[in-house]
Design an enzyme around this catalytic site. Structure first.
Site, short mmCIF file in Angstrom:
data_model
loop_
_atom_site.label_atom_id
_atom_site.label_comp_id
_atom_site.label_asym_id
_atom_site.label_seq_id
_atom_site.Cartn_x
_atom_site.Cartn_y
_atom_site.Cartn_z
N LYS A 1 93.78 -73.96 7.55
CA LYS A 1 92.68 -72.76 7.55
C LYS A 1 91.32 -73.59 7.79
O LYS A 1 91.11 -74.83 7.18
CB LYS A 1 92.68 -71.77 6.32
N ASP B 1 90.10 -65.83 13.44
CA ASP B 1 90.21 -65.13 12.06
C ASP B 1 88.87 -64.13 12.27
O ASP B 1 88.61 -64.29 13.42
CB ASP B 1 90.21 -66.13 11.14
N GLY C 1 87.73 -51.59 7.86
CA GLY C 1 87.45 -52.53 9.00
C GLY C 1 87.42 -51.44 10.26
O GLY C 1 88.14 -50.38 10.34
N PHE C 2 86.97 -52.23 11.37
CA PHE C 2 87.49 -51.62 12.68
C PHE C 2 87.66 -52.99 13.74
O PHE C 2 87.41 -52.47 14.92
CB PHE C 2 86.16 -50.49 13.06
N GLY C 3 87.75 -54.01 13.33
CA GLY C 3 88.08 -55.14 13.99
C GLY C 3 89.46 -55.17 14.79
O GLY C 3 90.13 -54.23 14.91
N ASN C 4 89.79 -56.35 15.04
CA ASN C 4 90.94 -56.81 15.71
C ASN C 4 92.28 -56.16 15.08
O ASN C 4 93.23 -55.54 15.51
CB ASN C 4 90.97 -58.29 15.94
N VAL C 5 92.34 -56.38 13.69
CA VAL C 5 93.54 -55.99 12.91
C VAL C 5 93.71 -54.45 12.62
O VAL C 5 94.90 -53.85 13.01
CB VAL C 5 93.46 -56.84 11.46
N ALA C 6 92.40 -54.00 12.34
CA ALA C 6 92.60 -52.52 12.27
C ALA C 6 92.81 -51.82 13.72
O ALA C 6 93.66 -50.97 13.60
CB ALA C 6 90.97 -51.96 11.90
O1 2IT Z 1 95.27 -64.96 8.73
C1 2IT Z 1 95.87 -65.17 9.51
O2 2IT Z 1 97.17 -65.54 9.48
C2 2IT Z 1 95.29 -65.59 10.87
N1 2IT Z 1 94.09 -65.65 10.93
C3 2IT Z 1 96.27 -66.11 12.03
C4 2IT Z 1 96.53 -67.34 12.09
C5 2IT Z 1 97.19 -67.98 13.44
O3 2IT Z 1 97.24 -69.32 13.08
O4 2IT Z 1 97.22 -67.11 14.14
#
Ligand code: 2IT
Length: 446
Positions: free
Chosen positions: A126, A166, A237-242
């Site tokens: 990371k 991320d 949240g309201f980003g990509n994951v949400a």
């Molecule tokens: O927390 C995660 O698993 C990500 N941000 C995705 C990491 C990735 O290499 O696609």
């Protein structure tokens, strides 16, 4: 005599006492492993726990950049290359003012087990910076990304370390980072994932984390004999994951009634659907980071400075960031009759909140299993890049769906095998650990 696991935890707490987030993540994983190390003395013999909590390498560097007015700025850049026992380091980059080594070590540590669970050959890493993309122009973000890559390029590569996005790092940032990497090494390779669809990216990657969480939650709901149809869902949240989660939940007949931002949360009893889902993307692209905009546009209730967990729902899916759901929130959700909780952000629930859910028999999907669809689809992007071809949406989605089912099955299997049936936290930690630990033993003391 104290337990091997407690010795390792205590040692970590002494050595890295200021790394609050990393200690929280490590403690959760290590405590699950008590059952494993008792059964398998080889892990103590080979000092696997002492080795797995120590990153193979940490790179820290200065990131100087110039704003549009010509003023100089200095940020800190990092890459934590945590574990490469089962594949090249793989994991996202986070650009957010809260980024420090503790946060990146926690994320990198989680990534080891998450990537192991995906069934794909990826190690854990990371990185990121305390740079705040909020309020910056495209040109400023570009100059920052180029400066960041001017150092990072030495340490990464398609068979060494493959970063992705991320929080604060989306398609725009990946584009600038990739462009600079390509210029510096003079190679077009699959070194970053989350790339644009026209230049090596994979279909479904933007949706993957949210879709994957929903597929995982669907499996959890199945175990209690139900599904998403007609269920009320709280999302933060309201980003990509949400956005990915809302899209898929709505498709499966669920109704998402909350979203949140740093400014508070909105309650939309009619459900976030149709043009409201598209508006989430608009809100994100505006860079304002205010969910109140949704309330103003669609005339729903906005609660300033509060989190959405007080709203009675069937399913809660925290999608924002670490430690956004604490013990009081957990008590409120259980009191309101929540049927299951699934983590979409990384470590959104505090340790005592997780314990509360488990003690109260609420099926609980931990992040490293439930949100692994993002990195799994990154793995599929790497595969497509290596093969120099692109799969269709349907192909990628089918593979993602199958991976999420496999992850859920592995968690259930290991939880049962180690005497705690239904405990997906233990199941995920144990399943993720065994593969990496055995690879480490096979490869000797390196
Ligand atoms: O927390 C995660 O698993 C990500 N941000 C995705 C990491 C990735 O290499 O696609």
């Amino acid at each position: 005599m104290s337990h091997y696991v407690d010795e390792v935890i205590n040692d970590l707490k002494t050595r890295y006492y200021w790394e609050k987030e990393f200690l929280q993540a490590a403690e959760e994983v290590l405590n699950s492993l008590k059952l494993v190390v008792d059964k398998n003395p080889k892990y103590k013999k080979y000092k696997i726990l002492e080795r797995i909590v120590e990153p193979e390498r940490i790179i820290c560097f200065r990131v100087p950049w110039q704003d549009d007015k010509g003023e100089y700025h200095i940020n800190r850049g990092y890459r934590v290359q945590f574990n490469s026992a089962i594949g090249p380091y793989k994991g996202g980059l986070r650009f957010h003012p809260s980024v420090n080594l503790s946060v990146l070590k926690f994320l990198g540590f989680e990534q080891i087990f998450k990537n192991s669970l995906t069934t794909l050959p990826m190690g854990g890493g990371k990185g990121g910076s305390d740079f705040d993309p909020r309020g910056k122009s495209d040109d400023e973000v570009m100059r920052f990304c180029q400066s960041f890559m001017n150092e990072l390029f030495r340490h990464i590569g398609p068979d060494t370390d493959v970063p992705a996005g991320d929080i604060g790092v989306g398609g725009r940032e990946i584009g600038y980072l990739f462009g600079q990497y390509k210029k510096l090494v003079n190679e077009f390779t699959g070194v970053l994932t989350g790339k644009g669809i026209k230049w090596g990216g994979s279909l479904i990657r933007p949706e993957a984390t949210g879709f994957g969480v929903t597929y995982f939650a669907q499996e959890v709901l199945k175990t209690i004999g139900t599904d998403f149809k007609g269920k009320k869902v709280a999302i933060s949240g309201f980003g990509n994951v949400a956005w990915g989660a809302v899209t898929k939940i709505t498709e499966l007949g669920g109704k998402v009634v909350t979203l949140s931002g740093p400014d508070g949360f909105i309650h939309d009893p009619d459900g976030v659907s149709g043009e409201k889902i598209d508006y989430m993307i608009e809100m994100r692209n505006s860079g304002r980071d205010k969910v109140q905009d949704y309330a103003d546009k669609f005339k729903v209730k906005f609660e300033a400075g509060k989190r959405p967990w007080s709203i009675p729902v069937d399913v809660a899916i925290p999608c924002a960031t670490q430690n956004e759901l604490d013990i009081d929130d957990a008590k409120q959700l259980v009191k309101n009759g929540v049927k299951c909780v699934v983590e979409a952000a990384n470590m959104p629930c505090t340790l005592d909140a997780v314990k509360y859910f488990i003690d109260n028999n609420i099926p609980f999907g931990p992040a490293k299993a439930a949100n692994a669809g993002g990195v799994a689809t990154s793995g599929l992007e790497m595969t497509q890049n290596s093969m120099r071809l692109s799969w269709t949406r349907e192909e990628v989605d089918a593979k993602l769906h199958q991976i999420m089912i496999s992850i859920h099955d592995a968690c259930q299997y290991y939880a049962k095998e180690y005497g705690c049936p239904g405990n997906l936290v233990n199941g995920a930690n144990i399943a993720g650990f065994i593969k990496v630990a055995d690879a480490m033993i096979d490869q000797g003391l390196v």
